[in-house]
Design an enzyme around this catalytic site. Structure first.
Site, PDB file in Angstrom:
ATOM      1  N   ASP A  10       0.865  -1.165   0.000  1.00  0.00           N
ATOM      2  CA  ASP A  10       0.000   0.000   0.000  1.00  0.00           C
ATOM      3  C   ASP A  10       0.913   1.230   0.000  1.00  0.00           C
ATOM      4  O   ASP A  10       2.128   1.113   0.234  1.00  0.00           O
ATOM      5  CB  ASP A  10      -0.887  -0.029   1.248  1.00  0.00           C
ATOM      6  N   ASP A  12      -0.254   5.177   0.964  1.00  0.00           N
ATOM      7  CA  ASP A  12      -0.532   6.179   1.995  1.00  0.00           C
ATOM      8  C   ASP A  12      -0.620   5.532   3.374  1.00  0.00           C
ATOM      9  O   ASP A  12      -1.480   4.679   3.620  1.00  0.00           O
ATOM     10  CB  ASP A  12      -1.823   6.920   1.674  1.00  0.00           C
TER      11      ASP A  12
END
Length: 254
Positions: A10, A12
């Site tokens: 991922d 953020d």
């Protein structure tokens, strides 16, 4: 037994703490630029993070705070314009070097590459945001370190739907059982698990109290030698940091 072949990250909150002092600031700049008096403080933005995707987050905010605006003609175009402005402000902020990678991220990427693991990204943020972050933190070659960057609206259903991870797996032509996801949020865990992936979580200020049921392990970060990682749930770390040898061991035993 299937060996670990790839890590899918991922962005953020996982690669970098981008939310509070990055995306939030950029949203507020876009609102002010458009002459709007909307202001997302730290706490309010934390509530809105329950919704993945920037355009979706604006829509959620309007449904809760300004429902009449959602009924206005052309609101979809206005949301897209606001989000495009927000992306512009966010990229400009990244270019100042204000948002570094989280501790241990560069180390783990280097170790993974040295050991022949393939790297990919699966995120709900826009491709422009991903490229800007990787170039600002890893140099112009940063994006090319990842074989696949699955981002933004490349799939219609965003996390916690599994689609973005499934898309990344398809693009890499790898089965889920050969890959490990690294996430920071409950939505991310649900998305990865829905695609059949094992998941390791590194929490941040916004996500530390979320429910990470189904994760293989939960830590407060990847750790560095002078700043050890702390395991919040799952197997103990053999040292101060989460390294590839430990990930391989956890993956084989999970």
């Amino acid at each position: 037994m299937t060996q670990l072949q790839a890590l899918i990250f991922d962005v953020d909150g996982t690669l970098a703490d981008t939310e509070r002092d990055g995306h939030r600031i950029a949203f507020n700049k876009a609102f002010a630029e458009a002459g709007l008096d909307w202001d997302w403080n730290v706490a309010r933005y934390g509530e809105l993070l329950k919704v993945t995707g920037g355009k979706e987050r604006i829509r959620q905010y309007l449904s809760e705070d300004h429902p009449a605006i959602l009924e206005q003609a052309g609101i979809d175009d206005r949301i897209r314009e606001l989000h495009a402005a927000k992306t512009r402000h966010y990229v400009a902020l990244l270019e100042t070097g204000a948002i570094p990678l989280r501790p241990g991220v560069r180390r783990l990427l280097d170790e993974a590459e040295a050991e022949g693991l393939r790297l990919a990204i699966a995120t709900t943020t826009t491709p422009e945001n991903v490229t800007a972050l990787l170039e600002a933190t890893l140099g112009k070659e940063g994006p090319s370190r990842f074989e696949v960057i699955a981002a933004g609206d490349v799939v219609p259903a965003k996390k916690p739907a599994p689609d973005i991870f499934s898309h990344a797996l398809d693009a890499m032509d790898l089965p889920a059982k050969a890959c490990l996801a690294l996430e920071d949020s409950d939505n991310g865990v649900r998305s990865a698990r829905g695609a059949g992936l094992k998941v390791v979580v590194t929490t941040n200020d916004y996500t530390r109290d979320q429910d990470f049921a189904g994760a293989m392990a939960v830590l407060d970060g990847l750790g560095e030698v002078d700043s050890p990682a702390c395991v919040l749930a799952g197997p103990a770390l053999p040292g101060a940091v989460l390294d590839i040898a430990t990930l391989r061991d956890w993956f084989a035993r999970a």
